[in-house]
Design a protein around this motif. Sequence first.
Motif, PDB file in Angstrom:
ATOM      1  N   LEU A 195       0.858  -1.312  -0.101  1.00 29.84           N
ATOM      2  CA  LEU A 195      -0.303   0.259   0.033  1.00 29.84           C
ATOM      3  C   LEU A 195       1.303   1.494  -0.005  1.00 29.84           C
ATOM      4  CD1 LEU A 195      -2.626  -0.873   1.973  1.00 29.84           C
ATOM      5  CD2 LEU A 195      -2.336  -1.410   0.195  1.00 29.84           C
ATOM      6  N   LYS A 196       0.171   2.368  -0.419  1.00 28.89           N
ATOM      7  CA  LYS A 196       1.034   4.119  -0.442  1.00 28.89           C
ATOM      8  C   LYS A 196       1.271   4.435   0.672  1.00 28.89           C
ATOM      9  CE  LYS A 196       1.300   3.755  -5.459  1.00 28.89           C
ATOM     10  NZ  LYS A 196       0.917   1.993  -6.023  1.00 28.89           N
ATOM     11  N   GLN A 197       0.317   4.388   1.133  1.00 26.76           N
ATOM     12  CA  GLN A 197       0.232   5.010   2.496  1.00 26.76           C
ATOM     13  C   GLN A 197      -0.104   4.720   4.049  1.00 26.76           C
ATOM     14  OE1 GLN A 197      -1.783   8.938   1.959  1.00 26.76           O
ATOM     15  NE2 GLN A 197      -3.443   8.027   0.895  1.00 26.76           N
ATOM     16  N   SER A 198      -1.152   3.516   3.632  1.00 23.31           N
ATOM     17  CA  SER A 198      -1.698   3.056   5.069  1.00 23.31           C
ATOM     18  C   SER A 198      -0.499   2.441   5.202  1.00 23.31           C
ATOM     19  CB  SER A 198      -3.173   2.349   4.053  1.00 23.31           C
ATOM     20  OG  SER A 198      -3.663   3.427   4.159  1.00 23.31           O
ATOM     21  N   GLU A 199      -1.160   1.346   7.092  1.00 25.46           N
ATOM     22  CA  GLU A 199       0.004   0.373   7.449  1.00 25.46           C
ATOM     23  C   GLU A 199      -0.960  -0.768   7.142  1.00 25.46           C
ATOM     24  OE1 GLU A 199       2.616   0.202   8.382  1.00 25.46           O
ATOM     25  OE2 GLU A 199       4.004   2.106   8.826  1.00 25.46           O
ATOM     26  N   ILE A 200      -0.638  -1.107   6.893  1.00 27.89           N
ATOM     27  CA  ILE A 200      -1.660  -3.175   6.495  1.00 27.89           C
ATOM     28  C   ILE A 200      -1.067  -3.748   8.047  1.00 27.89           C
ATOM     29  CG2 ILE A 200       0.060  -4.235   5.517  1.00 27.89           C
ATOM     30  CD1 ILE A 200      -3.553  -4.124   4.769  1.00 27.89           C
ATOM     31  N   VAL A 201      -2.366  -3.701   9.350  1.00 29.63           N
ATOM     32  CA  VAL A 201      -2.233  -4.241  10.250  1.00 29.63           C
ATOM     33  C   VAL A 201      -2.328  -5.960  10.295  1.00 29.63           C
ATOM     34  CG1 VAL A 201      -2.289  -4.288  12.733  1.00 29.63           C
ATOM     35  CG2 VAL A 201      -2.397  -2.507  11.242  1.00 29.63           C
ATOM     36  N   ALA A 202      -1.706  -6.841  11.037  1.00 27.87           N
ATOM     37  CA  ALA A 202      -2.116  -8.107  11.386  1.00 27.87           C
ATOM     38  C   ALA A 202      -2.912  -8.411  11.965  1.00 27.87           C
ATOM     39  CB  ALA A 202      -1.284  -9.179  10.783  1.00 27.87           C
ATOM     40  N   PHE A 203      -4.199  -9.154  12.167  1.00 23.29           N
ATOM     41  CA  PHE A 203      -4.481  -9.385  13.770  1.00 23.29           C
ATOM     42  C   PHE A 203      -4.743 -11.158  14.483  1.00 23.29           C
ATOM     43  CE2 PHE A 203      -8.531 -10.606  15.484  1.00 23.29           C
ATOM     44  CZ  PHE A 203      -8.456  -9.433  16.614  1.00 23.29           C
ATOM     45  N   CYS A 204      -4.099 -10.970  15.189  1.00 22.54           N
ATOM     46  CA  CYS A 204      -4.458 -12.428  15.811  1.00 22.54           C
ATOM     47  C   CYS A 204      -5.003 -12.420  17.619  1.00 22.54           C
ATOM     48  CB  CYS A 204      -2.704 -13.005  16.366  1.00 22.54           C
ATOM     49  SG  CYS A 204      -2.321 -14.253  16.628  1.00 22.54           S
ATOM     50  N   SER A 205      -4.723 -13.139  18.447  1.00 20.75           N
ATOM     51  CA  SER A 205      -5.175 -13.489  19.759  1.00 20.75           C
ATOM     52  C   SER A 205      -3.378 -13.518  20.508  1.00 20.75           C
ATOM     53  CB  SER A 205      -6.219 -14.702  19.976  1.00 20.75           C
ATOM     54  OG  SER A 205      -5.073 -16.242  19.587  1.00 20.75           O
ATOM     55  N   THR A 206      -4.229 -13.711  21.356  1.00 21.13           N
ATOM     56  CA  THR A 206      -2.581 -14.387  22.466  1.00 21.13           C
ATOM     57  C   THR A 206      -2.149 -15.241  22.203  1.00 21.13           C
ATOM     58  OG1 THR A 206      -4.073 -14.305  24.373  1.00 21.13           O
ATOM     59  CG2 THR A 206      -2.820 -12.362  24.379  1.00 21.13           C
ATOM     60  N   ARG A 207      -0.809 -15.853  22.562  1.00 20.90           N
ATOM     61  CA  ARG A 207      -1.263 -17.085  22.173  1.00 20.90           C
ATOM     62  C   ARG A 207      -1.179 -17.972  23.945  1.00 20.90           C
ATOM     63  NH1 ARG A 207       0.626 -18.969  27.711  1.00 20.90           N
ATOM     64  NH2 ARG A 207       2.597 -17.674  28.922  1.00 20.90           N
ATOM     65  N   ARG A 208      -1.958 -19.351  23.302  1.00 24.07           N
ATOM     66  CA  ARG A 208      -2.832 -20.516  24.092  1.00 24.07           C
ATOM     67  C   ARG A 208      -2.263 -20.555  25.820  1.00 24.07           C
ATOM     68  NH1 ARG A 208      -2.557 -25.141  20.570  1.00 24.07           N
ATOM     69  NH2 ARG A 208      -1.068 -24.327  19.803  1.00 24.07           N
ATOM     70  N   PRO A 209      -3.008 -20.881  26.451  1.00 26.02           N
ATOM     71  CA  PRO A 209      -2.752 -21.117  27.643  1.00 26.02           C
ATOM     72  C   PRO A 209      -1.496 -22.443  27.591  1.00 26.02           C
ATOM     73  CG  PRO A 209      -4.589 -21.299  27.948  1.00 26.02           C
ATOM     74  CD  PRO A 209      -4.451 -21.155  26.671  1.00 26.02           C
ATOM     75  N   ASN A 210      -0.327 -21.906  28.919  1.00 29.04           N
ATOM     76  CA  ASN A 210       0.090 -23.019  29.385  1.00 29.04           C
ATOM     77  C   ASN A 210       0.569 -23.144  28.148  1.00 29.04           C
ATOM     78  OD1 ASN A 210      -0.823 -23.049  31.694  1.00 29.04           O
ATOM     79  ND2 ASN A 210      -2.541 -24.310  30.919  1.00 29.04           N
ATOM     80  N   THR A 211       2.030 -22.437  27.040  1.00 30.77           N
ATOM     81  CA  THR A 211       3.039 -22.763  26.355  1.00 30.77           C
ATOM     82  C   THR A 211       3.327 -21.256  26.067  1.00 30.77           C
ATOM     83  OG1 THR A 211       2.777 -23.119  23.565  1.00 30.77           O
ATOM     84  CG2 THR A 211       1.164 -21.862  24.337  1.00 30.77           C
ATOM     85  N   THR A 212       4.020 -21.192  25.322  1.00 32.98           N
ATOM     86  CA  THR A 212       4.722 -20.456  25.029  1.00 32.98           C
ATOM     87  C   THR A 212       4.557 -19.614  23.576  1.00 32.98           C
ATOM     88  OG1 THR A 212       7.030 -21.155  23.047  1.00 32.98           O
ATOM     89  CG2 THR A 212       7.008 -21.178  25.840  1.00 32.98           C
ATOM     90  N   ALA A 213       4.721 -18.333  23.219  1.00 32.65           N
ATOM     91  CA  ALA A 213       4.601 -17.519  22.229  1.00 32.65           C
ATOM     92  C   ALA A 213       5.266 -17.875  21.178  1.00 32.65           C
ATOM     93  CB  ALA A 213       4.754 -16.189  22.335  1.00 32.65           C
ATOM     94  N   ALA A 214       6.924 -17.217  21.189  1.00 34.13           N
ATOM     95  CA  ALA A 214       7.749 -18.284  20.370  1.00 34.13           C
ATOM     96  C   ALA A 214       6.842 -20.117  19.281  1.00 34.13           C
ATOM     97  CB  ALA A 214       8.686 -18.735  21.056  1.00 34.13           C
ATOM     98  N   ALA A 215       6.175 -20.716  20.160  1.00 33.08           N
ATOM     99  CA  ALA A 215       6.216 -21.905  19.727  1.00 33.08           C
ATOM    100  C   ALA A 215       5.114 -22.198  19.750  1.00 33.08           C
ATOM    101  CB  ALA A 215       5.878 -23.069  21.338  1.00 33.08           C
ATOM    102  N   GLU A 216       3.690 -20.785  19.274  1.00 32.15           N
ATOM    103  CA  GLU A 216       3.148 -21.260  18.672  1.00 32.15           C
ATOM    104  C   GLU A 216       2.408 -21.156  16.926  1.00 32.15           C
ATOM    105  OE1 GLU A 216      -0.170 -21.165  19.271  1.00 32.15           O
ATOM    106  OE2 GLU A 216      -0.528 -20.275  21.850  1.00 32.15           O
ATOM    107  N   PRO A 217       2.206 -21.743  16.383  1.00 33.17           N
ATOM    108  CA  PRO A 217       2.425 -21.344  15.103  1.00 33.17           C
ATOM    109  C   PRO A 217       1.402 -19.997  14.612  1.00 33.17           C
ATOM    110  CG  PRO A 217       1.432 -24.176  15.918  1.00 33.17           C
ATOM    111  CD  PRO A 217       1.746 -23.122  17.215  1.00 33.17           C
ATOM    112  N   MET A 218       0.727 -20.411  15.377  1.00 32.38           N
ATOM    113  CA  MET A 218      -0.827 -19.220  15.038  1.00 32.38           C
ATOM    114  C   MET A 218       0.201 -17.898  14.932  1.00 32.38           C
ATOM    115  SD  MET A 218      -3.494 -18.586  14.003  1.00 32.38           S
ATOM    116  CE  MET A 218      -4.902 -19.809  15.341  1.00 32.38           C
TER     117      MET A 218
END
Length: 546
Positions: free
Chosen positions: A70-93
């Motif tokens: 895009l020329k001027q807008s920031e395109i943003v990706a949306f997602c939930s927090t990680r699932r319980p009892n795991t780590t962010a780095a291990a989440e495929p999502m």
Amino acid sequence: MTTKPSPQIWLYDTTLRDGTQREGLSVSIEDKLRIAKRLDQLGVPFIEGGWPGANPKDVQFFWQLQEDPLKQSEIVAFCSTRRPNTTAAAEPMLQAILTAGTRWVTIFGKSWDLHVTASLKTSLEENLAMIRDTVEYFCSQGRRVIYDAEHWFDGYKHNLDYALQTLEAAIAGGAEWLVLCDTNGGTLPQEVSQSVQAVNSHLSLVVGQESMTIPQIGIHTHNDSDMAVANALAAVMAGARMVQGTINGYGERCGNANLCSLIPNLQLKLGYSCIGEHQLNQLTEVSRFVSEVVNLAPDEHAPFVGRSAFAHKGGIHVSAVERNPLTYEHIQPEQVGNHRRIVISEQSGLSNVLAKARTFGIELDKQTPEARQILQRLKDLESQGYQFEAAEASFALLMYEALGGRQQFFEIKGFQVHCDLVEGKETNNALATVKVAVSGKNILEAAEGNGPVAALDAALRKALVNFYPQLATFELTDYKVRIIDGHTGTAAKTRVLAESGNGYQRWTTVGVSTNILAASYQAVVEGLEYGLLLHSQAETALKVSS
Ligand SMILES: CC(=O)SCCNC(=O)CCNC(=O)[C@H](O)C(C)(C)COP(=O)(O)OP(=O)(O)OC[C@H]1O[C@@H](n2cnc3c(N)ncnc32)[C@H](O)[C@@H]1OP(=O)(O)O
Ligand SMILES: CC(=O)C(=O)O
């Protein structure tokens, strides 16, 4: 003297994510790209493109935008927090979010303790860790984070302390924006104001003590109480600086805050700066463009951008608007790219008739008996079931008639229609014969059609085309039937609206009768007559100019 610049409100469009959560709305990747590009031109700073990882379409969409950004807008990706009892780095999502390759990421997390225990089925502490870890992870990967506090206002009501801790967890992770969400859409404006003010005071106190940067507050509202726009405005007036919403208010259940209403309210009424003036006047076109792409009929009565938003029907209104538009218009329609329309009906006064006549190039004088006669005829016909609001071509013919200038292109001497309702015979099941006279010459013609109206239309054209070759370009583009005073059973009147076109213009005519064929005949014949009139007017204009 220097003028103070207007305070900035950061618009965040979520048509491509929350908008697509509307029942009945589904878009292809190409549709999403077209909408994103149009919003980019409109100058919306943030466009939430979807949830990459949740479905293949959204993954592809972000990849395609990497090729053609895009020329001027920031395109943003949306997602939930990680699932319980795991780590962010291990989440495929969460990995899918990184591969989307956006600078900005929006993470939504739970603010309401009920959601943590009933929906996530985890502990309150773990939810805080999920929020902090996830935000921190994206920041460590070079992303800038907007934190959407889902169910903020319910959390605030039921467990204020905990709700505030969830925001502090997002701040600790590095979020730059905290967006307070009225996810269930049940909050009222004064509760929104009070909550936004309380959050701002709390953050200045807590975060100030730890000499951290205080994130800015945003607002995301839903329309379940018909308050989405009012709530977003209340939040801004209480200090929020980002407004999330969708074009035409599309969104889950009853929809999201409608940006087509929010933008002009913020900019024209409250003096905030959202998009440029030359972009504000694209709003009506953008609203219609998006409804076209998502294949939903535009809301004709939508504030600001609807076809009827500046349509005046009552005679008192039209009389006053003709003298000064401020009398019945809250803004100038052109500021949002819309325009004023005058509607004619039984509610009209002379001012409506004069204004409508002008659009047909007819200058009428209010004092003349003809103007009064036209108004009287309009009211008489409407009381018999005619409706001229949508059938302006028939109204034009009525005016020419009253002024003694209705050209007679042909005269119908009679017609007959025969329908063959044989099972299995679906095409050309009707036969029409017509007898017409043109310049004293009688012509008898017959034609078949897929129904009586099509057959009648075809027979008329066949009879007339040798005299008026332009008829070959005319077509019947739409045909609507409405039964009026239906309680009288088969004796009920039928109103037919016939839309015709010649390739570059369209016009609508009306017919009313207890006999559906007679009503159709009237609308079709007037449609042909009006088309011939347009052609003859165009030829005259050409002769005059050459
Ligand atoms: C308020 C909003 O509008 S948020 C956005 C809502 N939008 C959508 O849901 C559309 C996209 N969603 C999807 O495609 C799917 O729901 C997916 C891919 C996200 C998840 O699918 P599934 O893994 O099959 O899970 P499902 O949809 O049944 O349930 C949602 C899961 O997310 C969890 N979840 C809900 N909110 C959060 C959160 N903020 N953080 C982490 N997990 C969450 C739920 O607890 C549930 O987990 P569980 O399956 O371990 O019990
Ligand atoms: C995040 C979001 O869409 C909501 O809370 O409604």
